[in-house]
Design an enzyme around this catalytic site. Structure first.
Site, PDB file in Angstrom:
ATOM      1  N   LYS A  22       0.838  -1.212   0.000  1.00 25.43           N
ATOM      2  CA  LYS A  22       0.000   0.000   0.000  1.00 25.43           C
ATOM      3  C   LYS A  22       0.871   1.259   0.000  1.00 25.43           C
ATOM      4  O   LYS A  22       0.626   2.188  -0.772  1.00 25.43           O
ATOM      5  CB  LYS A  22      -0.882  -0.009   1.255  1.00 25.43           C
ATOM      6  N   ASN A  23       1.895   1.289   0.860  1.00 23.64           N
ATOM      7  CA  ASN A  23       2.674   2.523   1.008  1.00 23.64           C
ATOM      8  C   ASN A  23       3.592   2.802  -0.180  1.00 23.64           C
ATOM      9  O   ASN A  23       4.131   3.894  -0.292  1.00 23.64           O
ATOM     10  CB  ASN A  23       3.466   2.507   2.322  1.00 23.64           C
ATOM     11  N   ARG A 100      -4.969  10.475   4.191  1.00 20.21           N
ATOM     12  CA  ARG A 100      -3.914  11.497   4.319  1.00 20.21           C
ATOM     13  C   ARG A 100      -2.953  11.502   3.134  1.00 20.21           C
ATOM     14  O   ARG A 100      -2.493  12.536   2.701  1.00 20.21           O
ATOM     15  CB  ARG A 100      -3.081  11.224   5.577  1.00 20.21           C
ATOM     16  N   CYS A 124      -3.776  12.833  12.931  1.00 21.69           N
ATOM     17  CA  CYS A 124      -4.630  11.647  12.915  1.00 21.69           C
ATOM     18  C   CYS A 124      -4.397  10.925  14.227  1.00 21.69           C
ATOM     19  O   CYS A 124      -3.666  11.407  15.085  1.00 21.69           O
ATOM     20  CB  CYS A 124      -4.326  10.773  11.716  1.00 21.69           C
ATOM     21  N   ARG A 129       1.404  14.616  12.744  1.00 21.94           N
ATOM     22  CA  ARG A 129       1.719  14.439  11.329  1.00 21.94           C
ATOM     23  C   ARG A 129       1.862  15.759  10.558  1.00 21.94           C
ATOM     24  O   ARG A 129       1.061  16.071   9.662  1.00 21.94           O
ATOM     25  CB  ARG A 129       0.686  13.520  10.667  1.00 21.94           C
ATOM     26  N   PRO A 130       2.875  16.533  10.896  1.00 19.93           N
ATOM     27  CA  PRO A 130       3.068  17.825  10.212  1.00 19.93           C
ATOM     28  C   PRO A 130       3.532  17.653   8.760  1.00 19.93           C
ATOM     29  O   PRO A 130       3.928  16.558   8.356  1.00 19.93           O
ATOM     30  CB  PRO A 130       4.165  18.492  11.037  1.00 19.93           C
ATOM     31  N   ASP A 132       5.620  20.285   7.418  1.00 18.00           N
ATOM     32  CA  ASP A 132       6.568  21.396   7.254  1.00 18.00           C
ATOM     33  C   ASP A 132       7.715  21.067   6.300  1.00 18.00           C
ATOM     34  O   ASP A 132       8.170  21.916   5.546  1.00 18.00           O
ATOM     35  CB  ASP A 132       7.118  21.825   8.638  1.00 18.00           C
ATOM     36  N   ASP A 314       5.314   0.698  11.957  1.00 14.62           N
ATOM     37  CA  ASP A 314       4.077   0.054  11.494  1.00 14.62           C
ATOM     38  C   ASP A 314       3.987  -1.423  11.903  1.00 14.62           C
ATOM     39  O   ASP A 314       2.987  -2.079  11.616  1.00 14.62           O
ATOM     40  CB  ASP A 314       3.950   0.184   9.966  1.00 14.62           C
ATOM     41  N   ILE A 336       8.845   7.217  16.565  1.00  9.04           N
ATOM     42  CA  ILE A 336       8.422   7.956  15.363  1.00  9.04           C
ATOM     43  C   ILE A 336       7.133   8.759  15.622  1.00  9.04           C
ATOM     44  O   ILE A 336       7.058   9.935  15.279  1.00  9.04           O
ATOM     45  CB  ILE A 336       8.184   6.992  14.172  1.00  9.04           C
ATOM     46  N   ARG A 407      -8.379  -0.635   5.121  1.00  7.74           N
ATOM     47  CA  ARG A 407      -7.497   0.352   4.480  1.00  7.74           C
ATOM     48  C   ARG A 407      -6.179  -0.291   4.062  1.00  7.74           C
ATOM     49  O   ARG A 407      -5.562   0.161   3.105  1.00  7.74           O
ATOM     50  CB  ARG A 407      -7.172   1.490   5.470  1.00  7.74           C
TER      51      ARG A 407
HETATM   52  C1  UD1 Z   1       4.664   6.896   6.302  1.00  5.08           C
HETATM   53  C2  UD1 Z   1       3.756   5.686   6.268  1.00  5.08           C
HETATM   54  C3  UD1 Z   1       3.332   5.314   7.691  1.00  5.08           C
HETATM   55  C4  UD1 Z   1       4.564   5.128   8.583  1.00  5.08           C
HETATM   56  C5  UD1 Z   1       5.491   6.338   8.506  1.00  5.08           C
HETATM   57  C6  UD1 Z   1       6.791   6.126   9.250  1.00  5.08           C
HETATM   58  C7  UD1 Z   1       2.620   5.946   4.141  1.00  5.08           C
HETATM   59  C8  UD1 Z   1       1.364   6.259   3.418  1.00  5.08           C
HETATM   60  N1  UD1 Z   1       2.587   6.025   5.478  1.00  5.08           N
HETATM   61  O1  UD1 Z   1       3.911   7.974   6.853  1.00  5.08           O
HETATM   62  O2  UD1 Z   1       2.575   4.105   7.627  1.00  5.08           O
HETATM   63  O3  UD1 Z   1       4.152   4.957   9.931  1.00  5.08           O
HETATM   64  O4  UD1 Z   1       5.808   6.619   7.127  1.00  5.08           O
HETATM   65  O5  UD1 Z   1       7.457   5.013   8.757  1.00  5.08           O
HETATM   66  O6  UD1 Z   1       3.634   5.611   3.557  1.00  5.08           O
HETATM   67  N2  UD1 Z   1       7.601  14.732  10.018  1.00  5.08           N
HETATM   68  C9  UD1 Z   1       7.799  16.082  10.290  1.00  5.08           C
HETATM   69  N3  UD1 Z   1       7.533  16.977   9.277  1.00  5.08           N
HETATM   70  C10 UD1 Z   1       7.085  16.600   8.046  1.00  5.08           C
HETATM   71  C11 UD1 Z   1       6.876  15.217   7.800  1.00  5.08           C
HETATM   72  C12 UD1 Z   1       7.153  14.311   8.812  1.00  5.08           C
HETATM   73  O7  UD1 Z   1       8.216  16.470  11.386  1.00  5.08           O
HETATM   74  O8  UD1 Z   1       6.872  17.466   7.178  1.00  5.08           O
HETATM   75  C13 UD1 Z   1       7.883  13.755  11.097  1.00  5.08           C
HETATM   76  C14 UD1 Z   1       6.616  13.042  11.576  1.00  5.08           C
HETATM   77  O9  UD1 Z   1       5.955  13.773  12.588  1.00  5.08           O
HETATM   78  C15 UD1 Z   1       7.160  11.720  12.094  1.00  5.08           C
HETATM   79  C16 UD1 Z   1       8.355  11.452  11.178  1.00  5.08           C
HETATM   80  O10 UD1 Z   1       8.684  12.700  10.571  1.00  5.08           O
HETATM   81  O11 UD1 Z   1       7.638  11.867  13.404  1.00  5.08           O
HETATM   82  C17 UD1 Z   1       8.094  10.420  10.098  1.00  5.08           C
HETATM   83  O12 UD1 Z   1       6.963  10.822   9.336  1.00  5.08           O
HETATM   84  P1  UD1 Z   1       6.803  10.402   7.803  1.00  5.08           P
HETATM   85  O13 UD1 Z   1       7.907   9.464   7.441  1.00  5.08           O
HETATM   86  O14 UD1 Z   1       6.602  11.628   6.996  1.00  5.08           O
HETATM   87  O15 UD1 Z   1       5.441   9.589   7.828  1.00  5.08           O
HETATM   88  P2  UD1 Z   1       4.394   9.477   6.656  1.00  5.08           P
HETATM   89  O16 UD1 Z   1       5.074   9.597   5.340  1.00  5.08           O
HETATM   90  O17 UD1 Z   1       3.233  10.345   6.960  1.00  5.08           O
END
Ligand code: UD1
Length: 430
Positions: A22-23, A100, A124, A129-130, A132, A314, A336, A407
């Site tokens: 899925k991811n 998302r 969520c 889940r920022p 930035d 995960d 994480i 999902r």
């Molecule tokens: C993806 C996976 C999710 C998995 C996660 C971590 C998908 C659809 N989802 O989520 O299942 O749990 O990776 O392996 O692939 N962060 C920031 N700023 C940002 C983006 C992220 O601070 O702009 C932080 C997040 O708060 C978190 C960390 O980075 O602590 C990892 O997040 P991220 O790898 O972006 O997760 P997703 O891509 O949303």
């Protein structure tokens, strides 16, 4: 809302076919927006997250043609996405709220069409889940970004420009979004501290087949030499390491033996090492993982979630369920996400002995037996942990709110039933 009923106690034996990831599928589907030619994606799992993303792409003007194909005796989904000219550059709240990862349209639409409006996904259940990193990187590449009425409104004059961007966290989502945007930017983009998850390599492989020029695959520094145009391609989605890891735990907990076909052990080295230390026999072949726990005496092991190749967040809930019935104590640390222990109170309702310390760690002290109870799914992976607990609990467990499972786990009851689980879905009228 459907429920799942499980009567625990059956050891699981047989083969389970692991689906496409899925991811990997979610960013790859959005990468099709980078070209006006058709992109065919094979080995897509049948999941509600894919349906939700398809609904968003239809709304943007993508033509979608779906067909089912036999692959090694397993029915898979092959979808051709074709966006000759988008009819909208807006990803509305109702779509993004449901899924998302709709934010993966941001990079492609901005790079190809110079404008995008994306409803901010917000937090969520598992954390804030920022976004930035996604937004500041695009700004460094020349995008003008405003937040208006809950939407990210992004514009560029001409093309995005290559830049050196350094991520403060190795974000999977930001790595995919910036890879896609940089593929069509003018000049070279360097991403420092990029995520290295296998799903990112899968996206890089597709982008390369579409004509992108990317160096550094599987490393934390990615160099993307932007091109003016990308073309169509056909791509086969990598297998789902999280699904494979989840069923590996099912074999371990039920003291059975499962052969996970179409699974890649290389993607799961850290969790498989933990399984071995727990006392489970794990053998691997180039495309399968055999988990044999028939004679296992389970021993608790500490878990610390981390960026790939560390232990995947995960799989944290599923391994916590395993530690609930292993002897001794296991410390589970989640690094994480800030709110990813929602399965703890539900597991405790089934007799688990868990103490949560702050937001990040929990001590699990193994118990001899779990007992069945009605429990509530809170998020995708937590729901699977409750199914696992139900498979070994004494009596009848009812897992409520299983739409979370739909999902991310394709044909869940069918896969479990085929290896001997006593599990069924109770359909409830909408
Ligand atoms: C993806 C996976 C999710 C998995 C996660 C971590 C998908 C659809 N989802 O989520 O299942 O749990 O990776 O392996 O692939 N962060 C920031 N700023 C940002 C983006 C992220 O601070 O702009 C932080 C997040 O708060 C978190 C960390 O980075 O602590 C990892 O997040 P991220 O790898 O972006 O997760 P997703 O891509 O949303």
């Amino acid at each position: 809302m459907d429920k799942i009923k499980i009567i625990g106690g059956n050891p699981l034996f047989g083969k389970i076919y692991i689906s496409g990831a899925k991811n990997a599928a979610l960013p790859i589907i959005c990468a099709s927006l980078l070209t006006d030619e058709p992109v065919t994606i094979k080995n897509l799992p049948f999941l509600s997250d894919i349906k939700s993303l398809n609904a968003l792409l239809l709304q943007l003007g993508t033509q979608i043609e779906e067909k089912q194909e036999d692959y090694n005796g397993h029915l898979t989904n092959s979808i051709t996405y074709h966006t000759p000219k988008p009819t909208s550059l807006i990803a509305p709240y109702d779509y993004v709220r449901k899924m998302r990862a709709s934010y993966y349209v941001l990079g492609p639409l901005l790079a190809k069409y110079g404008h995008v409006e994306l409803s901010l996904p917000g937090g969520c259940a598992i954390g804030a889940r920022p976004m930035d990193i996604h937004l500041s990187s695009l700004e460094q590449m020349g995008a003008k970004i405003e937040i208006k009425n809950g939407y990210v409104v992004a514009d560029i004059d001409g093309r995005l420009r290559g830049a050196r961007v350094s991520f403060h966290s190795a974000s999977v989502g930001a790595t995919c979004n910036i890879l896609m945007a940089a593929a069509l930017a003018e000049g070279t983009t360097i991403i420092e501290n990029a995520a290295k998850e296998p799903e990112i390599a899968d996206l890089i492989n597709l982008l390369t087949d579409m004509g992108a020029v990317i160096e550094g695959i599987n490393t934390s520094t990615l160099t993307i030499h932007g091109v003016e145009k990308l073309h169509g391609a056909t791509h086969y989605i990598v297998n789902d390491r999280i699904e494979a890891g989840s069923y590996a735990v099912a074999a371990a907990m039920t003291k059975g033996r499962l052969e996970l076909i179409n699974a890649d052990a290389d993607f799961l080295q850290t969790p498989l090492d933990i399984l071995r230390k727990t006392g489970v026999k794990v053998e691997t072949t180039p495309n399968s993982i055999i988990v044999d726990a028939q004679n296992a005496v389970l021993q608790g092991q500490d878990i610390y979630t981390d960026y790939y190749p560390g232990f995947p967040t995960d799989l944290q809930a599923q391994f916590m369920a395993l530690m609930c019935i292993a002897s001794g104590a296991a410390m589970v640390t989640e690094s994480i996400w800030e709110n990813r222990f929602m399965h703890v109170p539900e597991l405790m309702r089934m007799g688990a002995n868990i103490n949560v310390h702050g937001h990040a760690s929990a001590i699990v002290r193994g118990v001899e037996k779990l007992s069945a109870a009605p429990v509530m799914s809170t998020d995708l992976r937590a729901s699977f942990a409750l199914i696992l607990a139900g498979l070994v609990a004494e009596g009848e467990t009812i897992v409520n709110r299983v739409y979370h499972l739909d999902r991310g786990y394709e044909h869940l009851e069918e896969k479990f039933k085929a290896v001997g689980a006593n599990i069924e879905r109770i359909k409830e009228p909408d």
